[in-house]
Design an enzyme around this catalytic site. Structure first.
Site, PDB file in Angstrom:
ATOM      1  N   HIS A  59     -27.268  30.002  21.641  1.00 23.12           N
ATOM      2  CA  HIS A  59     -26.943  28.590  21.431  1.00 23.12           C
ATOM      3  C   HIS A  59     -25.515  28.402  20.934  1.00 23.12           C
ATOM      4  CE1 HIS A  59     -27.705  28.565  16.940  1.00 23.12           C
ATOM      5  NE2 HIS A  59     -28.577  29.510  17.237  1.00 23.12           N
ATOM      6  N   HIS A  69     -26.399  28.951   7.970  1.00 24.34           N
ATOM      7  CA  HIS A  69     -26.821  27.613   7.515  1.00 24.34           C
ATOM      8  C   HIS A  69     -26.238  27.239   6.150  1.00 24.34           C
ATOM      9  CE1 HIS A  69     -30.648  27.376  10.258  1.00 24.34           C
ATOM     10  NE2 HIS A  69     -29.637  27.975  10.856  1.00 24.34           N
ATOM     11  N   ARG A 107     -43.910  27.960   7.844  1.00 25.57           N
ATOM     12  CA  ARG A 107     -43.606  29.090   8.742  1.00 25.57           C
ATOM     13  C   ARG A 107     -44.936  29.685   9.146  1.00 25.57           C
ATOM     14  NH1 ARG A 107     -38.071  29.464  10.381  1.00 25.57           N
ATOM     15  NH2 ARG A 107     -37.090  28.236   8.750  1.00 25.57           N
ATOM     16  N   ASP A 122     -24.596  25.386  19.586  1.00 23.00           N
ATOM     17  CA  ASP A 122     -24.580  24.387  18.511  1.00 23.00           C
ATOM     18  C   ASP A 122     -24.674  25.081  17.162  1.00 23.00           C
ATOM     19  OD1 ASP A 122     -27.322  25.092  19.030  1.00 23.00           O
ATOM     20  OD2 ASP A 122     -27.987  23.339  17.906  1.00 23.00           O
ATOM     21  N   SER A 162     -37.083  31.557  13.004  1.00 21.64           N
ATOM     22  CA  SER A 162     -37.795  31.044  14.176  1.00 21.64           C
ATOM     23  C   SER A 162     -36.829  30.711  15.305  1.00 21.64           C
ATOM     24  CB  SER A 162     -38.563  29.773  13.802  1.00 21.64           C
ATOM     25  OG  SER A 162     -39.328  30.000  12.625  1.00 21.64           O
ATOM     26  N   ASP A 180     -24.354  32.695  13.406  1.00 17.52           N
ATOM     27  CA  ASP A 180     -25.418  31.870  14.007  1.00 17.52           C
ATOM     28  C   ASP A 180     -24.800  30.706  14.755  1.00 17.52           C
ATOM     29  OD1 ASP A 180     -27.826  30.673  14.606  1.00 17.52           O
ATOM     30  OD2 ASP A 180     -28.289  30.053  12.556  1.00 17.52           O
ATOM     31  N   GLU A 202     -30.471  24.148  19.702  1.00 16.78           N
ATOM     32  CA  GLU A 202     -31.352  25.091  19.006  1.00 16.78           C
ATOM     33  C   GLU A 202     -31.574  24.683  17.560  1.00 16.78           C
ATOM     34  OE1 GLU A 202     -33.097  28.416  16.943  1.00 16.78           O
ATOM     35  OE2 GLU A 202     -31.216  27.439  16.455  1.00 16.78           O
TER      36      GLU A 202
HETATM   37  N1  BES Z   1     -30.872  32.099  14.560  1.00 13.37           N
HETATM   38  C1  BES Z   1     -31.819  31.335  13.827  1.00 13.37           C
HETATM   39  C2  BES Z   1     -33.192  31.973  13.784  1.00 13.37           C
HETATM   40  C3  BES Z   1     -33.289  33.265  13.031  1.00 13.37           C
HETATM   41  C4  BES Z   1     -32.624  33.454  11.834  1.00 13.37           C
HETATM   42  C5  BES Z   1     -34.077  34.262  13.515  1.00 13.37           C
HETATM   43  C6  BES Z   1     -32.715  34.662  11.160  1.00 13.37           C
HETATM   44  C7  BES Z   1     -34.191  35.447  12.844  1.00 13.37           C
HETATM   45  C8  BES Z   1     -33.501  35.650  11.670  1.00 13.37           C
HETATM   46  C9  BES Z   1     -31.932  29.936  14.443  1.00 13.37           C
HETATM   47  O1  BES Z   1     -30.678  29.412  14.766  1.00 13.37           O
HETATM   48  C10 BES Z   1     -32.561  29.006  13.437  1.00 13.37           C
HETATM   49  O2  BES Z   1     -31.906  28.705  12.475  1.00 13.37           O
HETATM   50  N2  BES Z   1     -33.795  28.568  13.660  1.00 13.37           N
HETATM   51  C11 BES Z   1     -34.433  27.611  12.808  1.00 13.37           C
HETATM   52  C12 BES Z   1     -35.517  26.916  13.549  1.00 13.37           C
HETATM   53  C13 BES Z   1     -35.077  25.814  14.462  1.00 13.37           C
HETATM   54  C14 BES Z   1     -36.274  25.223  15.163  1.00 13.37           C
HETATM   55  C15 BES Z   1     -34.307  24.744  13.740  1.00 13.37           C
HETATM   56  C16 BES Z   1     -35.114  28.269  11.626  1.00 13.37           C
HETATM   57  O3  BES Z   1     -35.532  29.425  11.710  1.00 13.37           O
HETATM   58  O4  BES Z   1     -35.203  27.604  10.597  1.00 13.37           O
HETATM   59 MN    MN Z   2     -29.478  30.763  15.722  1.00 13.08          MN
HETATM   60 MN    MN Z   3     -29.722  28.613  12.918  1.00 15.22          MN
END
Ligand code: BES
Ligand code: MN
Ligand code: MN
Length: 454
Positions: free
Chosen positions: A85, A426, A327, A87, A398, A118, A152
């Protein structure tokens, strides 16, 4: 020319180019950044073209565009779908960044900026690995489809529809994703499990408007107090979620996996250093790794209401709000869980408030076996890039698309992460270790090249 020499010879150029990508503030959740999202999509498309893809599209959706590219010029060779992604999360709170979020800066072998880990840095690893193969070998070794989305971080809403309508187009022998982490520095990792995510928002309303707390206090319900009482009841003293049925469908971790997880080079000191809390808490009966990767949670993500400005204001707020999420782990059904959560919350709330309950997004967990031959290739490629044998891990984050792909195509999903858990994804001062970025390009170039003989 030798592939590794070529990649090593382009370190500065690659880094400069990544910085250009990182300077685009492609924050998907804020409408003011819509032009940046579009610029970011164009940037990805242009650089996929420069990497050697002749067919590149920017696909508009109801929200943010998808970038899709394909090269199907290796007859008889496997086809891989790469997903990532472009974004990013908002940069706020801005004042906590050492250098500005969208002005990438190198300090101490790390590249700082929103999206470094990320996921722009990781997407760029693949673009540069493929471009290097194209320049050194004159062609791509396998058939490749690239899908890089811009939603994403807000739940991949448009992607569902796109996958449903383009199954033939997206069909591949395997999915490759780089949007996860390595277990630790020097421990290249392949992720075989992710948690799912349901996200909720509630609004409690007591009095129909804000009231003077002296004139009315003592005789009317305070929705903020009721909200905090509610959340205090959602865990028991062993940190188990009290929602009836929450754990019902979860199967016990097989002893062999439990053993494998406990044998990983995971370090409690590093974990504590990364968190920096005065103490630690988690569900009783499970190791921290198990808590993080294999157990479901309910987390309060934000809570607000009443007066939060400077000084005092004596008020009983009319409304109280909370954002929270669960989760999820294998065999938990997101829909069943959201119904159970809503039912229990409504049951716990007194009749003195009304409750608006919204499910903002749902996403299934994913865990899959890793014995397909492609995992051996991934392991070998990581060893070539990092000089270390890759380990297999699960993670707590996720990525909704992974489950969707796995359910739709039933193909192996190879998650190779180049981030580290303490790289502040984040959060302020997000960064990526340059060593992982550079070694990542080499590992991924070897991986795609070696897949020609899968
Ligand atoms: N890259 C992350 C997911 C992730 C982080 C997987 C660390 C494994 C280890 C992804 O960009 C993310 O932040 N996903 C969100 C969920 C999404 C539906 C907003 C999350 O996991 O909170
Ligand atoms: Mn990500
Ligand atoms: Mn993320």
């Amino acid at each position: 020319m030798n592939l590794v020499d070529f990649i090593d010879g382009h370190r500065d150029q690659n880094l400069t180019e990544l910085c250009e990508f990182l300077r685009i503030p492609s924050v998907s959740t804020k409408s003011e950044h819509k032009p940046d999202i579009e610029r970011s999509a164009r940037w990805v498309a242009d650089h996929l073209r420069a990497a050697g893809f002749k067919s590149v599209e920017i696909i508009p959706t109801k929200f943010h565009p998808l970038v899709y590219a394909e090269s199907l010029e290796a007859p008889g060779k496997p086809t891989v779908l790469f997903y990532g992604h472009y974004d990013v999360q908002p940069a706020e709170p801005l004042e906590l960044w050492t250098s500005p979020a969208f002005e990438p800066a190198v300090r101490d072998g790390k590249l700082y900026g929103r999206g470094t880990a990320d996921d722009k840095g990781q997407v760029h690893i693949h673009i540069k690995a493929l471009e290097s193969l194209q320049k050194v070998d004159g062609k791509f070794p396998i058939n490749i489809k690239m899908l890089i989305e811009g939603e994403e971080e807000v739940g991949s809403v448009s992607l569902w529809d796109f996958v449903e309508k383009n199954k033939e187009k997206l069909k591949a022998d395997a999915l490759v994703v780089s949007d996860t982490s390595m277990l630790a520095k020097g421990a290249p990792s392949i992720t075989y499990g992710l948690r799912g995510l349901n996200y909720y928002q509630i609004e409690l309303t007591g009095p129909e408007r804000d009231l003077h707390s002296g004139v009315y206090g003592g005789a009317v319900p305070n929705p903020l107090t009721i909200l905090t009482e509610l959340f205090a009841k959602l865990h028991d003293k062993n940190f188990r979620v009290t929602v009836p049925g929450f754990y019902d469908s979860i199967s016990k971790l097989p002893p062999a996996e439990r053993k494998a997880l406990s044998a990983l080079p995971w370090n409690k000191k590093d974990f504590q250093k990364a968190v920096g809390a005065p103490g630690y808490a988690g569900e009783k009966g499970f190791s921290i790794v198990e808590q993080l990767w294999t157990r479901p949670t309910l987390e309060l993500n934000g809570i607000w209401g009443g007066y939060t400005g400077e000084g005092a204001k004596t008020v009983i707020p009319s409304k109280a709000h909370a954002k929270f999420s669960t989760r999820l782990v294998p065999n938990q059904d997101p829909q069943k869980i959201s119904r159970a959560v809503e039912k229990y919350i409504r049951k716990l709330l007194p009749k003195t408030v009304t409750c608006k309950f919204d499910v903002l997004s749902t996403g299934k967990p994913w865990v899959a076996p890793f014995h397909a031959p492609i995992f051996k290739k991934a392991q070998a490629a990581l060893e070539k890039g990092f000089g270390k044998k890759a380990i297999f891990i699960r993670e707590g984050g996720s990525i909704p698309f992974v489950t969707q792909m796995h359910d739709t195509f039933k193909v192996p999903c190879v998650l190779i992460g180049f981030g580290l858990p303490d790289e502040n994804a984040h959060a302020p001062d997000e960064h990526i270790l340059l060593e992982n970025y550079f070694n990542g390009i080499k590992a991924i170039a070897h991986f795609y090249r070696d897949l020609a003989t899968l």
